[in-house]
Design a protein around this motif. Sequence first.
Motif, PDB file in Angstrom:
ATOM      1  N   ASN A 278       1.335  16.479  -3.821  1.00  0.00           N
ATOM      2  CA  ASN A 278       2.169  15.301  -3.595  1.00  0.00           C
ATOM      3  C   ASN A 278       1.803  14.763  -2.224  1.00  0.00           C
ATOM      4  O   ASN A 278       1.964  15.458  -1.218  1.00  0.00           O
ATOM      5  CB  ASN A 278       3.654  15.659  -3.633  1.00  0.00           C
ATOM      6  CG  ASN A 278       4.122  15.886  -5.050  1.00  0.00           C
ATOM      7  OD1 ASN A 278       4.130  14.961  -5.855  1.00  0.00           O
ATOM      8  ND2 ASN A 278       4.483  17.116  -5.361  1.00  0.00           N
ATOM      9  N   TYR A 279       1.304  13.571  -2.215  1.00  0.00           N
ATOM     10  CA  TYR A 279       0.824  13.004  -0.953  1.00  0.00           C
ATOM     11  C   TYR A 279       1.275  11.553  -0.877  1.00  0.00           C
ATOM     12  O   TYR A 279       1.273  10.827  -1.872  1.00  0.00           O
ATOM     13  CB  TYR A 279      -0.702  13.066  -0.895  1.00  0.00           C
ATOM     14  CG  TYR A 279      -1.295  12.271   0.248  1.00  0.00           C
ATOM     15  CD1 TYR A 279      -1.362  12.812   1.524  1.00  0.00           C
ATOM     16  CD2 TYR A 279      -1.758  10.972   0.049  1.00  0.00           C
ATOM     17  CE1 TYR A 279      -1.884  12.080   2.576  1.00  0.00           C
ATOM     18  CE2 TYR A 279      -2.283  10.233   1.092  1.00  0.00           C
ATOM     19  CZ  TYR A 279      -2.347  10.792   2.355  1.00  0.00           C
ATOM     20  OH  TYR A 279      -2.857  10.056   3.392  1.00  0.00           O
ATOM     21  N   THR A 280       1.645  11.144   0.305  1.00  0.00           N
ATOM     22  CA  THR A 280       1.992   9.747   0.485  1.00  0.00           C
ATOM     23  C   THR A 280       1.654   9.315   1.906  1.00  0.00           C
ATOM     24  O   THR A 280       1.767  10.110   2.846  1.00  0.00           O
ATOM     25  CB  THR A 280       3.492   9.506   0.199  1.00  0.00           C
ATOM     26  OG1 THR A 280       3.806   8.152   0.450  1.00  0.00           O
ATOM     27  CG2 THR A 280       4.376  10.361   1.068  1.00  0.00           C
ATOM     28  N   ASP A 281       1.210   8.098   2.037  1.00  0.00           N
ATOM     29  CA  ASP A 281       1.095   7.519   3.370  1.00  0.00           C
ATOM     30  C   ASP A 281       1.396   6.024   3.303  1.00  0.00           C
ATOM     31  O   ASP A 281       1.232   5.378   2.259  1.00  0.00           O
ATOM     32  CB  ASP A 281      -0.247   7.823   4.036  1.00  0.00           C
ATOM     33  CG  ASP A 281      -1.422   7.070   3.459  1.00  0.00           C
ATOM     34  OD1 ASP A 281      -1.240   5.948   2.957  1.00  0.00           O
ATOM     35  OD2 ASP A 281      -2.542   7.595   3.535  1.00  0.00           O
ATOM     36  N   SER A 282       1.884   5.540   4.382  1.00  0.00           N
ATOM     37  CA  SER A 282       2.248   4.132   4.478  1.00  0.00           C
ATOM     38  C   SER A 282       1.857   3.649   5.867  1.00  0.00           C
ATOM     39  O   SER A 282       2.259   4.249   6.871  1.00  0.00           O
ATOM     40  CB  SER A 282       3.761   3.969   4.263  1.00  0.00           C
ATOM     41  OG  SER A 282       4.127   2.638   4.492  1.00  0.00           O
ATOM     42  N   ALA A 283       1.049   2.592   5.896  1.00  0.00           N
ATOM     43  CA  ALA A 283       0.540   2.131   7.191  1.00  0.00           C
ATOM     44  C   ALA A 283       0.692   0.609   7.292  1.00  0.00           C
ATOM     45  O   ALA A 283       0.557  -0.109   6.296  1.00  0.00           O
ATOM     46  CB  ALA A 283      -0.925   2.507   7.343  1.00  0.00           C
ATOM     47  N   THR A 284       0.969   0.149   8.490  1.00  0.00           N
ATOM     48  CA  THR A 284       0.992  -1.290   8.747  1.00  0.00           C
ATOM     49  C   THR A 284       0.104  -1.595   9.941  1.00  0.00           C
ATOM     50  O   THR A 284      -0.119  -0.740  10.801  1.00  0.00           O
ATOM     51  CB  THR A 284       2.421  -1.791   9.059  1.00  0.00           C
ATOM     52  OG1 THR A 284       2.880  -1.141  10.247  1.00  0.00           O
ATOM     53  CG2 THR A 284       3.372  -1.519   7.911  1.00  0.00           C
ATOM     54  N   GLY A 285      -0.392  -2.819   9.955  1.00  0.00           N
ATOM     55  CA  GLY A 285      -1.271  -3.227  11.044  1.00  0.00           C
ATOM     56  C   GLY A 285      -2.136  -4.383  10.584  1.00  0.00           C
ATOM     57  O   GLY A 285      -1.695  -5.218   9.781  1.00  0.00           O
ATOM     58  N   ASN A 286      -3.332  -4.413  11.056  1.00  0.00           N
ATOM     59  CA  ASN A 286      -4.286  -5.419  10.600  1.00  0.00           C
ATOM     60  C   ASN A 286      -5.547  -4.687  10.163  1.00  0.00           C
ATOM     61  O   ASN A 286      -6.267  -4.113  10.977  1.00  0.00           O
ATOM     62  CB  ASN A 286      -4.605  -6.407  11.728  1.00  0.00           C
ATOM     63  CG  ASN A 286      -5.475  -7.539  11.222  1.00  0.00           C
ATOM     64  OD1 ASN A 286      -5.357  -7.947  10.058  1.00  0.00           O
ATOM     65  ND2 ASN A 286      -6.363  -8.053  12.064  1.00  0.00           N
TER      66      ASN A 286
END
Lengths: 331, 667
Positions: free
Chosen positions: B311-319
């Motif tokens: 079970n893996y999750t990632d969430s990223a914001t940026g450009n």
Amino acid sequence: MTALLRLVESTRRARRLPAVRGVVLLAMAALCTAASWGAQDKPAAPAPPPAATQPAEYVGSQTCQMCHEDLFNAFQKNPHQQVETGNKHGWATKACESCHGPGSKHADSASAADIRNPAKLKAAEADKICLTCHLNQPTNVGRINSSHARNQVSCTACHSIHANGPNGLVPRKQTDINKLCAGCHADIWASFQRPYKHRLPEGAMSCVDCHNPHGSFLPRLMQTVSANEPGCFKCHGDKRGPFTYEHPPVRLEGCTACHQPHGSANPRMLTRPEVRFVCLECHSNMPSTTPAATLGTIPPAIHDLRSPRFQNCNLCHQKVHGSYVSRDFLK
Amino acid sequence: MRYLLALILMVPALAQQPEQPAKPAAPAAATPAQTEEKTESPVPAPAEDWLTGSVDFGYRWVSDAGNFQSYRSVVNLGQGPKLTGMDFTILDPQKRLFDRLDARAYGWGGDPYSTAHVDARKQGIYDFSFDYRNIAYFDALPSYSNPLAPAGFDEQAFDTHRRNTSFSLDLRPGKQIIPYLAFDRNSGYGHGIDTWVQDSNDEFAVPTLLRDSTNNYRAGVRIEWCNCFHLTLEVGGTTFKDDDLASYSGTNYGDNPVPLLGQTLVLNSLQQAYGIRGSSIYSKVLATASPFSWLNLYGQFLYSEPKTTVNYTDSATGNFALIGSLLFYSGQQNLGTGAANQPHTSANAGFEMRPFRRLRIVESWMTDRYHDAASPLTAEQILLTPKTLGPDLITAPNYTQTVNYNQQQTDVLFDLTSKLTLRGGYRYVWGDATVLAGQLSQSGPLASGQLSRNVGLAGLTFRPSQKLSVNLDYEGASSDRIYFRTSLNDYYKLRARARYQVAASLMLQANFQVLNNQNPNAAIQYNFGSRDNSLAVYWTPAGGKRISVMGEYDRSSLSSSIDYLGLFLSPAVSFYRENAHTASSTIDIALPGYAGLTPKFTAGGSLFISSGTRPSRYYQPLMRLSLPLQKRVSWNTEWKYYGYGEQFYLYEGFRAQVFMTGLRLTR
């Protein structure tokens, strides 16, 4: 017969390696000689002993104590003392003679020539004495085929039978174990003086944490964990997997494909000083007229290796031991 | 663990109270009269202390110069009060809970290698062992990160600890049927700096929390019968979890400072979490038998089946940018699930046959098989703006992998004389593997390889006298098929070892080892050679009562060259050279005594100097002085120096003086 055919085939191939050819021929010659000599060696019937050389008799350990008080006292705390006091092996009150043989002649003459001294026997004969009791035990599973047995390293090379104190027959402290192994493997111990190594000189680990001196079905007497996994995973359980994306060398060649576990001048005990060479020496599908027949030859994407950001492959491909989510070992 | 250590320390104190009434008489002097007396009746064990042991503690000062991160990566000894060592043995003459208990602990008080060990046994009843180790792993080396990264040399840096705890309990030791239980736990915990990679364009160094643990339970029974048959049956299981986390909030430009089409790539936030769970069952069957005096048989069957779920999750914001489609976007979310199952079967069997007195034939056969089934699934959702969904990328490559390894070996040992044993043999190794191919493979998702190798073996052991022993071991091989470009192909290995007892107080030991491996394939051109020569001297005049000297010198060289694809996939040659000198020595001197006490001085240490591709030097001299204050108290002082330098990475050098003083209490 299959093995013999393969041996011949091996000899044929070895023509490319003169040294191999010579040794194989020497081994075959030794084998033939062995068979014939061995056959001649077997006596037709044992000759009856002369009257003057009647077999010695067992006299009991207390007779030994009269002259060997120090050894006798030390033996009281020895694990083998149960041979003296127990009946399991049938040597009660005769523990000394269970290894040294009947001692009546020696007791009479006090001559060293009249008693068997396992320390002066050749390895196979000394081991035979130990194996009188220890033959069918778990340690024997790998012993027959271990490099120690093949190279005639006897039990007494490591096990001090008369030893006293908390160590018993063999050292227990990490530093003492390492000292014992380094007594023969000085070249290996030198590797641990390098800056990047497992923590053996500090006494946090010992040689037997990774190697089983009695033998193992894995090469180099490697310990196993969880039945048949390499012993490395005992401490590095996070590298065990199974990963959904495995890196094949980890399974096929083991950790030593990239690491020098005894010690290295290169950080992270790597075989090369820069990560890119560890990787690219395999990941290079060079054009060839003959099939290279190797795995992992797929070349990498075009990275500008002049740039430092591409020179350490594991900066991006950080899950190089195996990944759960990225086929390229990125996460 | 601290409570456990406290408990260990308290055991002697607790054990002392019931012992006092039964305190044995003072040790008897070994006079001749008493000796005679002993011979007439069974002799009890010599009287001795019920508790023996020692405690070492003190204070350590560390003065370091140079790169502190390198110092921590290589040495990592800290300053402050330390319990450097403690060991004690309790003998219970009444043999109530145990006959004997041995305990020892080293490196407590913040040292990077803390260990504790307890053995307790009661003859014929139980044999118990406990072991604990806490080993620090600190690694922060600039040469292993990107020196041009704006954030600095902090990529791939770790400050973690690996802990191992083991318990084992053998019941009825020494009997015919011996049940046993064991538990092991291996865990890792710490912080580090990993990289979060975005579509191969940029990687962003982010702080991570590393947490994993493996528990291993096993139980079995050993059956030994009249020294002619042995059987061990064992079952066990493991559980595994990996809960690594990474999070970041701020402005992180990664290590690619070059704008892409005028836009700067940046990471503003990241939440990444792994939830890996694993389990396995395994079983082990070992057997040995001696049906005849000239034949020993052995065999083992080992099976394990580890499984993991992901079970893996990632969430990223940026450009960010997808370089393939030149699409700029502001965020992404990844979801990964999957499972892997890897049945692993191993078996080996063999025999040792002695048809004649001088001849031994050893035959062995082994197979090791992995069958790996994996079904990973990852879904990546692009967010063009925080509320506008972009492309959705799903990857789900179900596949199976197979790795089979087999080996057959025959050895013949012949005692040519009572002092000379010759050995010859042959080994055939073969196998096949089908594994997941690289992302850029042109030949399908799977890649296959084969292994076929013929190995000739030879050796001799020569012991002309008790003082001299020589051992030679040779292995030469030719391979038809190998798995990897750097695998052993056409190689020979030679190892020679000699030991000579020059005098009762002087022993010499010499080792020589050479390995040469060639792969002349036009696409590989691999030439590897290594040599290692070492000489050790042990001098202990008068049994080492006054002085003992140990000296070892090792000279090793390694040379490797192989063709590879270098800059922009152009052919190049990878050269690696290493010529190293290693020396270590110890001199122990018993100084003139006073009041029946003997001070001891120790000097020595080790040095390592290498030249070649990555020249480096590492010095570790030491001096130690032990001054007995009383019969049971001594004052120990130690000085150590650690000096490390690299010719090409000068900034990774360090020099550290470590001074420690403390007391040793013995009983």
